[in-house]
Design a protein around this motif. Structure first.
Motif, PDB file in Angstrom:
ATOM      1  N   MET A 103       0.849  -1.191   0.000  1.00  0.00           N
ATOM      2  CA  MET A 103       0.000   0.000   0.000  1.00  0.00           C
ATOM      3  C   MET A 103       0.884   1.241   0.000  1.00  0.00           C
ATOM      4  N   GLU A 104       0.268   2.379  -0.235  1.00  0.00           N
ATOM      5  CA  GLU A 104       0.961   3.651  -0.112  1.00  0.00           C
ATOM      6  C   GLU A 104      -0.051   4.735   0.215  1.00  0.00           C
ATOM      7  N   MET A 105       0.449   5.836   0.768  1.00  0.00           N
ATOM      8  CA  MET A 105      -0.416   6.967   1.068  1.00  0.00           C
ATOM      9  C   MET A 105      -0.598   7.818  -0.187  1.00  0.00           C
ATOM     10  N   GLU A 106      -1.834   8.052  -0.566  1.00  0.00           N
ATOM     11  CA  GLU A 106      -2.143   8.899  -1.715  1.00  0.00           C
ATOM     12  C   GLU A 106      -2.947  10.103  -1.238  1.00  0.00           C
ATOM     13  N   GLU A 107      -2.568  11.266  -1.723  1.00  0.00           N
ATOM     14  CA  GLU A 107      -3.227  12.487  -1.262  1.00  0.00           C
ATOM     15  C   GLU A 107      -4.643  12.578  -1.809  1.00  0.00           C
ATOM     16  N   LEU A 108      -5.558  12.974  -0.962  1.00  0.00           N
ATOM     17  CA  LEU A 108      -6.940  13.184  -1.376  1.00  0.00           C
ATOM     18  C   LEU A 108      -7.041  14.470  -2.192  1.00  0.00           C
ATOM     19  N   PRO A 109      -7.947  14.511  -3.164  1.00  0.00           N
ATOM     20  CA  PRO A 109      -8.142  15.768  -3.896  1.00  0.00           C
ATOM     21  C   PRO A 109      -8.779  16.819  -2.991  1.00  0.00           C
ATOM     22  N   VAL A 110      -8.624  18.066  -3.358  1.00  0.00           N
ATOM     23  CA  VAL A 110      -9.265  19.149  -2.616  1.00  0.00           C
ATOM     24  C   VAL A 110     -10.779  19.049  -2.814  1.00  0.00           C
ATOM     25  N   LYS A 111     -11.520  19.206  -1.735  1.00  0.00           N
ATOM     26  CA  LYS A 111     -12.977  19.092  -1.811  1.00  0.00           C
ATOM     27  C   LYS A 111     -13.557  20.192  -2.694  1.00  0.00           C
ATOM     28  N   GLU A 112     -14.434  19.791  -3.586  1.00  0.00           N
ATOM     29  CA  GLU A 112     -15.037  20.748  -4.518  1.00  0.00           C
ATOM     30  C   GLU A 112     -15.999  21.692  -3.799  1.00  0.00           C
ATOM     31  N   LYS A 113     -16.050  22.930  -4.306  1.00  0.00           N
ATOM     32  CA  LYS A 113     -17.020  23.904  -3.816  1.00  0.00           C
ATOM     33  C   LYS A 113     -18.281  23.751  -4.664  1.00  0.00           C
ATOM     34  N   ARG A 114     -19.335  23.287  -4.064  1.00  0.00           N
ATOM     35  CA  ARG A 114     -20.531  22.923  -4.838  1.00  0.00           C
ATOM     36  C   ARG A 114     -21.665  23.933  -4.683  1.00  0.00           C
ATOM     37  N   THR A 115     -21.893  24.432  -3.471  1.00  0.00           N
ATOM     38  CA  THR A 115     -22.992  25.374  -3.287  1.00  0.00           C
ATOM     39  C   THR A 115     -22.552  26.771  -3.710  1.00  0.00           C
ATOM     40  N   LEU A 116     -23.520  27.640  -3.970  1.00  0.00           N
ATOM     41  CA  LEU A 116     -23.225  29.003  -4.391  1.00  0.00           C
ATOM     42  C   LEU A 116     -22.434  29.736  -3.325  1.00  0.00           C
ATOM     43  N   LYS A 117     -22.767  29.512  -2.075  1.00  0.00           N
ATOM     44  CA  LYS A 117     -22.069  30.186  -0.977  1.00  0.00           C
ATOM     45  C   LYS A 117     -20.613  29.729  -0.902  1.00  0.00           C
ATOM     46  N   GLU A 118     -20.372  28.414  -1.089  1.00  0.00           N
ATOM     47  CA  GLU A 118     -19.004  27.899  -1.059  1.00  0.00           C
ATOM     48  C   GLU A 118     -18.182  28.464  -2.225  1.00  0.00           C
ATOM     49  N   LYS A 119     -18.800  28.572  -3.396  1.00  0.00           N
ATOM     50  CA  LYS A 119     -18.093  29.108  -4.566  1.00  0.00           C
ATOM     51  C   LYS A 119     -17.760  30.582  -4.377  1.00  0.00           C
ATOM     52  N   GLN A 120     -18.665  31.329  -3.757  1.00  0.00           N
ATOM     53  CA  GLN A 120     -18.396  32.742  -3.502  1.00  0.00           C
ATOM     54  C   GLN A 120     -17.231  32.916  -2.527  1.00  0.00           C
ATOM     55  N   LYS A 121     -17.195  32.080  -1.488  1.00  0.00           N
ATOM     56  CA  LYS A 121     -16.090  32.146  -0.527  1.00  0.00           C
ATOM     57  C   LYS A 121     -14.774  31.781  -1.199  1.00  0.00           C
ATOM     58  N   ALA A 122     -14.825  30.756  -2.073  1.00  0.00           N
ATOM     59  CA  ALA A 122     -13.606  30.336  -2.770  1.00  0.00           C
ATOM     60  C   ALA A 122     -13.101  31.425  -3.692  1.00  0.00           C
ATOM     61  N   THR A 131      -4.263  24.527  -2.613  1.00  0.00           N
ATOM     62  CA  THR A 131      -4.006  23.657  -3.753  1.00  0.00           C
ATOM     63  C   THR A 131      -3.740  22.228  -3.308  1.00  0.00           C
ATOM     64  N   SER A 132      -3.690  22.009  -2.011  1.00  0.00           N
ATOM     65  CA  SER A 132      -3.443  20.683  -1.460  1.00  0.00           C
ATOM     66  C   SER A 132      -4.424  20.432  -0.326  1.00  0.00           C
ATOM     67  N   SER A 133      -4.936  19.213  -0.268  1.00  0.00           N
ATOM     68  CA  SER A 133      -5.870  18.869   0.807  1.00  0.00           C
ATOM     69  C   SER A 133      -5.143  18.588   2.120  1.00  0.00           C
ATOM     70  N   ARG A 134      -3.832  18.235   2.036  1.00  0.00           N
ATOM     71  CA  ARG A 134      -3.028  17.893   3.215  1.00  0.00           C
ATOM     72  C   ARG A 134      -3.601  16.688   3.946  1.00  0.00           C
ATOM     73  N   GLN A 135      -4.271  15.818   3.197  1.00  0.00           N
ATOM     74  CA  GLN A 135      -4.854  14.607   3.753  1.00  0.00           C
ATOM     75  C   GLN A 135      -4.579  13.437   2.804  1.00  0.00           C
ATOM     76  N   TYR A 136      -4.419  12.245   3.388  1.00  0.00           N
ATOM     77  CA  TYR A 136      -4.073  11.070   2.596  1.00  0.00           C
ATOM     78  C   TYR A 136      -4.949   9.882   2.995  1.00  0.00           C
ATOM     79  N   VAL A 137      -5.026   8.919   2.076  1.00  0.00           N
ATOM     80  CA  VAL A 137      -5.626   7.619   2.376  1.00  0.00           C
ATOM     81  C   VAL A 137      -4.693   6.548   1.830  1.00  0.00           C
TER      82      VAL A 137
END
Length: 288
Positions: A103-122, A131-137
């Protein structure tokens, strides 16, 4: 009063101890120096090897609980005061995971901004956006020939059968969402689940509780758009970050082929590849 000979012998006895203290101080200074890569030198392989083992255990424990391996968690729970050695310890743990566990640790993608409020904040913080999630699985590195149920079997905790049923359920849900264009309304998802009698065929818990668990573990995203006019909120289901890593389009295609069995229509592969955005086989592409 001690004689001169006794004093000389005492000084000779203390000299090795003084040399030992000087050596310890010298080692401590060397351990605090930096190597060429910017990592802190561990002053010997023992401490480094222990930290690598500790990170491997931490990664396996996180994966068993299906929670992401976070960089901040690695620094806090594994490295401690050796946080500047992150790259050295991380790379060493990757080697151990590959060679021993496949096995190996692979970085998770950054969570998408889906709602209008999340997109406005982004958009507002686009200049400093992550640009990095800083999380792995953990993902398998075994060759395709070894990716078979006899080798990659379901976990025995809480039971092999219960784990297999859970994996089968979220594999089905993820495949349905992907084949629906990447998102599915709450009404349509519940309709699909009703067709397979999920409420009766899920022995582990109620359907809504299982879906909530899948959101918490990152397999699914539940997007809720709040209504400003007193109407019901709009709920949409999407594939979460862990779901994207564990179930790439090729894996979903394998699930669908297995469900269809041998009796597939002639244009099955073409439709499947188009639905999942996969590249057409060369012979099909050439004849098109």
């Amino acid at each position: 009063m001690p004689t001169q000979t006794q004093r000389r012998r005492r000084d000779e006895d203390e000299e090795p101890r003084r040399r030992s203290r000087r050596q310890v101080e010298s080692d401590a200074e060397e351990a605090s120096s930096q190597d060429e890569d910017g990592d802190v030198s561990m002053g010997g392989g023992g401490d480094e090897a222990q930290l690598i083992k500790k990170l491997v255990r931490y990664a396996l424990a996180c994966e068993h609980a299906r929670i992401p391996i976070k960089r901040d968690g690695i620094r806090e729970k594994v490295l401690g005061s050796n946080s500047r050695s992150f790259k050295t310890i991380f790379d060493g743990a990757q080697l151990q995971l590959r060679h021993v566990f496949g096995m190996e640790m692979e970085e998770l993608p950054v969570k998408e901004k889906r709602t209008l409020k999340e997109k406005q904040k982004a958009t507002a913080r686009k200049a400093t956006g992550a640009t990095s999630s800083r999380q792995y699985v953990l993902v398998t590195t075994l060759p395709p020939a070894y990716k078979v149920p006899e080798i990659i079997a379901p976990s025995r905790a809480p039971s092999a059968r219960g784990e297999a049923e859970y994996i089968g359920f979220y594999s089905f849900v993820i495949a349905i969402i992907v084949l629906s264009g990447g998102e599915l309304s709450d009404m349509k998802l519940k309709r699909h689940l009703a067709r397979v009698n999920a409420s009766q065929n899920l022995p582990m818990d109620k359907t809504d509780n299982v879906l909530t668990k899948l959101v918490r573990q990152g397999y699914l995203d539940k997007v809720v758009e709040k209504s400003d006019h007193g109407e019901d909120d709009t709920v949409t289901w999407c594939v979460g970050t862990r779901g994207k890593v564990e179930f790439p389009p090729e894996s979903i295609a394998g699930i669908i082929r297995m469900v269809w069995g041998a009796e597939k229509p002639d244009d099955f592969e073409k439709k499947l590849n188009r639905s999942l955005g996969l590249q057409q086989p060369e012979e099909d592409a050439g004849g098109a």
